[in-house]
Enzyme design. Structure first.
Site, PDB file in Angstrom:
ATOM      1  N   HIS A 291      -4.868  -8.728   5.177  1.00  0.00           N
ATOM      2  CA  HIS A 291      -5.162  -7.313   4.971  1.00  0.00           C
ATOM      3  C   HIS A 291      -5.846  -7.190   3.601  1.00  0.00           C
ATOM      4  O   HIS A 291      -6.058  -8.198   2.919  1.00  0.00           O
ATOM      5  CB  HIS A 291      -3.834  -6.536   5.024  1.00  0.00           C
ATOM      6  CG  HIS A 291      -3.964  -5.056   4.912  1.00  0.00           C
ATOM      7  ND1 HIS A 291      -4.881  -4.318   5.625  1.00  0.00           N
ATOM      8  CD2 HIS A 291      -3.252  -4.143   4.178  1.00  0.00           C
ATOM      9  CE1 HIS A 291      -4.732  -3.030   5.324  1.00  0.00           C
ATOM     10  NE2 HIS A 291      -3.757  -2.899   4.443  1.00  0.00           N
TER      11      HIS A 291
ATOM     12  N   ASP B 298       0.747   4.080   1.484  1.00  0.00           N
ATOM     13  CA  ASP B 298       1.109   4.756   2.744  1.00  0.00           C
ATOM     14  C   ASP B 298       2.257   4.037   3.467  1.00  0.00           C
ATOM     15  O   ASP B 298       2.725   4.509   4.506  1.00  0.00           O
ATOM     16  CB  ASP B 298      -0.105   4.949   3.668  1.00  0.00           C
ATOM     17  CG  ASP B 298      -0.807   3.653   4.037  1.00  0.00           C
ATOM     18  OD1 ASP B 298      -0.843   2.719   3.214  1.00  0.00           O
ATOM     19  OD2 ASP B 298      -1.344   3.569   5.165  1.00  0.00           O
TER      20      ASP B 298
ATOM     21  N   HIS C 286      -0.216   3.393  13.531  1.00  0.00           N
ATOM     22  CA  HIS C 286      -1.055   3.401  12.320  1.00  0.00           C
ATOM     23  C   HIS C 286      -2.476   3.824  12.662  1.00  0.00           C
ATOM     24  O   HIS C 286      -3.454   3.139  12.394  1.00  0.00           O
ATOM     25  CB  HIS C 286      -1.044   1.995  11.681  1.00  0.00           C
ATOM     26  CG  HIS C 286      -1.542   1.976  10.257  1.00  0.00           C
ATOM     27  ND1 HIS C 286      -2.873   1.824   9.946  1.00  0.00           N
ATOM     28  CD2 HIS C 286      -0.910   2.122   9.068  1.00  0.00           C
ATOM     29  CE1 HIS C 286      -3.024   1.835   8.631  1.00  0.00           C
ATOM     30  NE2 HIS C 286      -1.844   2.022   8.079  1.00  0.00           N
TER      31      HIS C 286
ATOM     32  N   HIS D  17       0.844  -1.200   0.000  1.00  0.00           N
ATOM     33  CA  HIS D  17       0.000   0.000   0.000  1.00  0.00           C
ATOM     34  C   HIS D  17       0.885   1.257   0.000  1.00  0.00           C
ATOM     35  O   HIS D  17       1.957   1.292   0.613  1.00  0.00           O
ATOM     36  CB  HIS D  17      -0.920   0.013   1.217  1.00  0.00           C
ATOM     37  CG  HIS D  17      -2.216  -0.703   0.979  1.00  0.00           C
ATOM     38  ND1 HIS D  17      -2.973  -1.241   1.991  1.00  0.00           N
ATOM     39  CD2 HIS D  17      -2.893  -0.951  -0.180  1.00  0.00           C
ATOM     40  CE1 HIS D  17      -4.058  -1.796   1.465  1.00  0.00           C
ATOM     41  NE2 HIS D  17      -4.024  -1.640   0.162  1.00  0.00           N
TER      42      HIS D  17
END
Ligand SMILES: [Zn+2]
Ligand SMILES: [Zn+2]
Ligand SMILES: [Zn+2]
Ligand SMILES: [Zn+2]
Lengths: 368, 368
Positions: free
Chosen positions: B185, B66, B316, B64
């Site tokens: 995830h 980020d 996070h 991802h």
């Protein structure tokens, strides 16, 4: 129409806590066009008065990381901040830049599983061998995209050099014509010219009615610059009832360069209201600057003079130059030196010099 | 040996001015290992006490943006800050992460013409279908690299799951064994376990000499735990002359997840000194968290309990949670709520809960 230019990053090579990597926004009535997008641009945007969701077009001058690494993340954040429209598809976000940009976005957005709420298209400008040393040219293998488009990608145009103007015609809309032109850098680089259409003078219809002239074919003749004789015998000159035309504004933003290439840049930037030009290092380091494909204030000033620009804005400073506000007395590297060097080179020309800083906003007033 | 953990970014989804995107550094005697590298990590590093040039290994939990968008720029800046060694080639920077990471770096560094002063290698962890919903899996076409290696790229390993441990063995050196394990995830995600070797007790040779025993085979017997009879008839127990063993420290850092996968995570994280686990949203929003592949404090606490971890560190966080220092009285979203929820779930267990914040450094003391 109000227009302004906001610098989100004015540092070269990499973003630092005191200077972001290259990015600036031209704002016109709420619509924002982003020029370059170094890493951290989305965070700089959040710190500014601007809204990421207002970005409708992106222009990338060249593919160096300090102008590009922020783009995938910016697109994701623009998407997060955009409200879906349940009744209508969102418009396509147009991205302009050198060949290779399409693959860059397709791979970065694709591998990270980044979904956007709007479609995007990358319109690639053909780069030419005279824009960089041979080692700065990307091979066909490097830039060619294999595989499927990103789910939100629309196929963009391939924009070739128009040899008659030595420019790339990017698009034109009701308000602007936007062109690109070639620059010389370590990798092929481009400048962009945003030319507002002239606003033709309007007929002063109130005055005409006072004079007893009602709408009709005579209005057209006056608009065309002809004279008209009124019923009472008075001869009416077009100039008496036409408001003056307002010339369009011209903003030119050059990517990294140590030189311009061909006639395009001077043609496109002629009489620019604002010429944004890099000045990575001071005049004393011209040799090093040119070796890295960069400019000094004197070199930037020479371009501004050749273009007969009104205002020269310097940006893309080496990270050794702290912003004015953070400089300490006795600091070796004084950013104001860069301004003085450009001013010296422009003495007597009437060209105004401005140093860009992160979050500086320059209003671009109507010409009259 | 001193060890500490510094959080460079503790926000989820995107970097904001008050929370950077995911990145944390495990430092051991000047060597830094970077875990995840969201956009802006290089700027966060500059703001921290750490030096980019000390980064020798990078671990990416999942692809991802980020957690990844900052990596190309970080590598460029590490390179700029590294001094060339004229007499010896610089060591290879090892990068570990899911399949697809190699192509990501090759394309981003390649198209931007980014040259590094050191070689790098990407060691790819094979992802398995049980790590995400089907739509989170990358096709072979997406991840397969065509074309030449980047000029500074060395071919990395392909790391497969070791079915006997349900873990991925990344490497081991004189000080550590480092493994990865699977997480669930939206896209395949991994956690990392850094296990310091136990330090065996040393023979107290000074004491032995005082007792009249000189180096020889009897030293070996004592080391092996046996008893030895001295010349004067005294029976010497191994424990009398062996210093106590110091058990190795274990630091476990989990990427984004709504669940662990298989036996690997609990085996690898058993009795972790520090378990770093995400907690994107509060317990009340568990449904939403899980839908996006994320966890709540209660879910993180359950993993810590199952692992018999000593300390749970949450990170996070949704960008809605401001750092403690910036919270205003009456703010709806209180980051301390997340801490309380984890503490409630861990009541009586003795597990300590810490909220990570950008630039928080946690010392990891020797076990005794
Ligand atoms: Zn640059
Ligand atoms: Zn450049
Ligand atoms: Zn994340
Ligand atoms: Zn994630």
């Amino acid at each position: 129409m109000t227009m302004d230019l906001t610098f989100l990053g004015t540092g070269s090579a990499y973003p630092s806590p005191h200077r972001g990597a290259s990015a600036l926004v031209l704002r016109t009535e709420g619509e924002c066009w982003l020029f370059d997008c170094g890493e951290g641009t989305q965070t700089q945007l959040m710190k500014s008065q601007l809204r990421a969701s207002r970005i409708t077009k992106v222009f990338i001058s060249h593919l160096h990381g300090d102008h590009l690494f922020g783009l995938p993340g910016l697109l994701c954040t623009v998407s997060l901040q955009t409200n879906p429209n349940p009744t209508q598809a969102l418009p396509c976000l147009d991205i302009y830049g050198p060949t290779g940009l399409r693959k860059y976005l397709r791979v970065t957005l694709g591998l990270t599983g980044s979904q956007l709420i709007f479609p995007y298209a990358v319109h690639e400008l053909e780069t030419l061998p005279d824009q960089s040393p041979p080692e700065g040219q990307l091979s066909f293998e490097m830039t060619s995209e294999s595989g499927a488009l990103h789910p939100q990608e629309q196929l963009g145009r391939r924009v070739s050099l128009d040899v008659s103007t030595d420019c790339y015609m990017l698009f034109q809309d009701k308000r602007f014509v936007v062109k690109a032109f070639r620059l010389f850098h370590r990798v092929p680089s481009f400048g962009f010219c945003v030319q507002e259409h002239d606003r033709p003078g309007r007929l002063n219809t109130e005055l005409l009615k006072e004079l007893g002239l009602n709408p009709g074919p005579q209005y057209g003749r006056l608009k065309a610059g002809e004279t008209v004789t009124l019923e009472n015998g008075r001869v009416l000159l077009s100039g008496e009832v036409m408001e003056e035309a307002i010339p369009g504004r011209k903003i030119c933003i050059l990517g990294d360069c140590s030189a311009i290439v061909g006639d395009g840049p001077l043609k496109a930037c002629h009489r620019a209201d604002i010429l944004v030009h890099e000045a990575t290092l001071a005049d004393e380091q011209q040799e090093k600057a040119v070796e890295h494909g960069h400019s000094t204030p004197k070199m930037a000033a020479a371009v501004a003079l050749a273009c007969v620009a009104q205002k020269l804005v310097l940006y893309h400073f080496s990270q050794r130059y702290k912003p004015c506000a953070l400089q300490k007395e006795g600091d070796d590297d004084d950013i104001l030196l860069l301004k003085r060097q450009a001013e010296d080179a422009l003495q007597g020309s009437g060209v105004d010099v401005t140093l860009a800083e992160d979050f500086l906003t320059l209003a671009i007033p109507l010409k009259r």
